[in-house]
Design an enzyme around this catalytic site. Sequence first.
Site, PDB file in Angstrom:
ATOM      1  N   HIS A 143       0.793  -1.231   0.000  1.00  0.00           N
ATOM      2  CA  HIS A 143       0.000   0.000   0.000  1.00  0.00           C
ATOM      3  C   HIS A 143       0.830   1.288   0.000  1.00  0.00           C
ATOM      4  O   HIS A 143       0.524   2.237   0.726  1.00  0.00           O
ATOM      5  CB  HIS A 143      -0.973  -0.011   1.182  1.00  0.00           C
ATOM      6  CG  HIS A 143      -2.084  -1.018   1.061  1.00  0.00           C
ATOM      7  ND1 HIS A 143      -2.546  -1.482  -0.149  1.00  0.00           N
ATOM      8  CD2 HIS A 143      -2.827  -1.653   2.014  1.00  0.00           C
ATOM      9  CE1 HIS A 143      -3.525  -2.358   0.058  1.00  0.00           C
ATOM     10  NE2 HIS A 143      -3.710  -2.481   1.349  1.00  0.00           N
ATOM     11  N   HIS A 217      -9.750   2.198  -0.226  1.00  0.00           N
ATOM     12  CA  HIS A 217      -9.734   1.081   0.729  1.00  0.00           C
ATOM     13  C   HIS A 217     -10.875   1.182   1.747  1.00  0.00           C
ATOM     14  O   HIS A 217     -10.671   0.927   2.939  1.00  0.00           O
ATOM     15  CB  HIS A 217      -8.371   1.041   1.427  1.00  0.00           C
ATOM     16  CG  HIS A 217      -7.969  -0.311   1.918  1.00  0.00           C
ATOM     17  ND1 HIS A 217      -8.658  -0.978   2.900  1.00  0.00           N
ATOM     18  CD2 HIS A 217      -6.962  -1.129   1.551  1.00  0.00           C
ATOM     19  CE1 HIS A 217      -8.067  -2.140   3.125  1.00  0.00           C
ATOM     20  NE2 HIS A 217      -7.036  -2.264   2.316  1.00  0.00           N
ATOM     21  N   GLU A 355     -11.510  -3.500  -3.553  1.00  0.00           N
ATOM     22  CA  GLU A 355     -10.473  -2.564  -3.988  1.00  0.00           C
ATOM     23  C   GLU A 355     -10.201  -2.785  -5.469  1.00  0.00           C
ATOM     24  O   GLU A 355      -9.545  -3.745  -5.848  1.00  0.00           O
ATOM     25  CB  GLU A 355      -9.192  -2.792  -3.183  1.00  0.00           C
ATOM     26  CG  GLU A 355      -9.370  -2.710  -1.683  1.00  0.00           C
ATOM     27  CD  GLU A 355      -8.264  -3.449  -0.926  1.00  0.00           C
ATOM     28  OE1 GLU A 355      -7.087  -3.217  -1.196  1.00  0.00           O
ATOM     29  OE2 GLU A 355      -8.592  -4.281  -0.064  1.00  0.00           O
TER      30      GLU A 355
HETATM   31  C1  GLA Z   1      -5.402  -5.081   1.740  1.00  0.00           C
HETATM   32  C2  GLA Z   1      -4.530  -6.265   1.811  1.00  0.00           C
HETATM   33  C3  GLA Z   1      -4.732  -6.961   3.099  1.00  0.00           C
HETATM   34  C4  GLA Z   1      -4.483  -6.014   4.251  1.00  0.00           C
HETATM   35  C5  GLA Z   1      -5.380  -4.833   4.134  1.00  0.00           C
HETATM   36  C6  GLA Z   1      -5.098  -3.823   5.213  1.00  0.00           C
HETATM   37  O1  GLA Z   1      -6.697  -5.391   1.495  1.00  0.00           O
HETATM   38  O2  GLA Z   1      -4.699  -7.153   0.745  1.00  0.00           O
HETATM   39  O3  GLA Z   1      -3.877  -8.082   3.183  1.00  0.00           O
HETATM   40  O4  GLA Z   1      -3.166  -5.589   4.233  1.00  0.00           O
HETATM   41  O5  GLA Z   1      -5.228  -4.242   2.881  1.00  0.00           O
HETATM   42  O6  GLA Z   1      -5.123  -4.376   6.477  1.00  0.00           O
END
Ligand code: GLA
Length: 393
Positions: A143, A217, A355
């Site tokens: 991220h 997100h 997402e």
């Molecule tokens: C995304 C990732 C997850 C986790 C979340 C945040 O969706 O794929 O594995 O890291 O973000 O907690």
Amino acid sequence: MPWRTSIRRFSWIAILSAIGLLTGCAEQDAVKEKPVPLTIESTPYGQLPSGEAVTLYTLRNGTGMEIGVIDYGAILTSVKVPDSKGGLADVVLGFDSLDGYLGTQPYMGATVGRYANRIAKGKFTLNGKTHSLAVNNGANALHGGIKGFDKRMWSAIARNSEVGPSVELTYVSADGEEGYPGKLTTVVTYTLGNDNDIRIHYAATTDADTVLNLTNHSYFNLAGAGKGTILDHMVTIQADRFTPVDSGLIPTGELRSVAGTPFDFRTPTAIGGRIDETGDEQIKLGGGYDHNFVLNDGNGQLRLAAKAREPVSGRVMEVFTDQPGMQFYTGNFLNGSVTGKEGIRYGKRFGFCMETQHFPDSPNKPEFPSVVLKPGETFESTTVYKFSTDGNK
Ligand code: GLA
């Protein structure tokens, strides 16, 4: 509906109070340009430790829906939508004030970049040069790094568009930030339409070759944030294939058929129906669903990617995107350590994320759709979260 028509719905008292609430230079400029957009309110939302002021933009449409967006992290803080009887609930997890967003929190509502999801070992090679990113998730980069787009101040301009009230947020990421090459300018625009649709438009340009993957997100619970788990939601995902992962949740490179697996959401299926099938290796690795789905019809047009329906409230959310993939994440890492809106602790699977994205680790997987952006090009993408009710209740 043209903005002039929607303006007529509001009294001049509302206009004046909206003017009184407007803050920030960008906002002031927008006010000078044209009449105050009556369906947008801006209110002070606290300060960063640096002293920078954060502003909350509240967008309302003509059909009773309301969303909140802040210029810190370009975060979607609230989404208030009616149920089948007209009762409003906020259907995204988050916090009642800025403090929650400034603390350690799992990207609730955030705009994620430069690279949403994982890049293996925090390394990739572009034009023969290897770039090292911050490693912040086991051995991998997640991220956008330690201080990704979700933790940056964006500059905001609120305005009414043809479609509805909108807030445009811009962030200029310096060359080398979090290890990524090129100065990248990203503009994220949230627009609330009268079809109870949130349109998120992304645009980005760079001054040197780089990679990017942008997403939102938000964690949804269509019963209302904090109202227990999302296991009863019925979900459909328009994907014949998904990208299986290794133990670090990095795609192996395979595009695997969902047929006969717990990843087959081609017909409406309860999230909780197969989520604990520990006999399934991929469910086990993800601790539930934490996987990228290869969306059908991936030739760049905006199309329906997924749908979720909560049986008690009758609320329905449809997700449209022009991106090739969608990470379906079922809040497996939520563990009650985060206290959210109304003081409610968010437990495991209290929210799900859809997402829209390019595939994780694409910079290291030449067979995946390209995530490279070059000077002179503009990356553009749209995601729509559209809400309705099915009247069942
Ligand atoms: C995304 C990732 C997850 C986790 C979340 C945040 O969706 O794929 O594995 O890291 O973000 O907690």
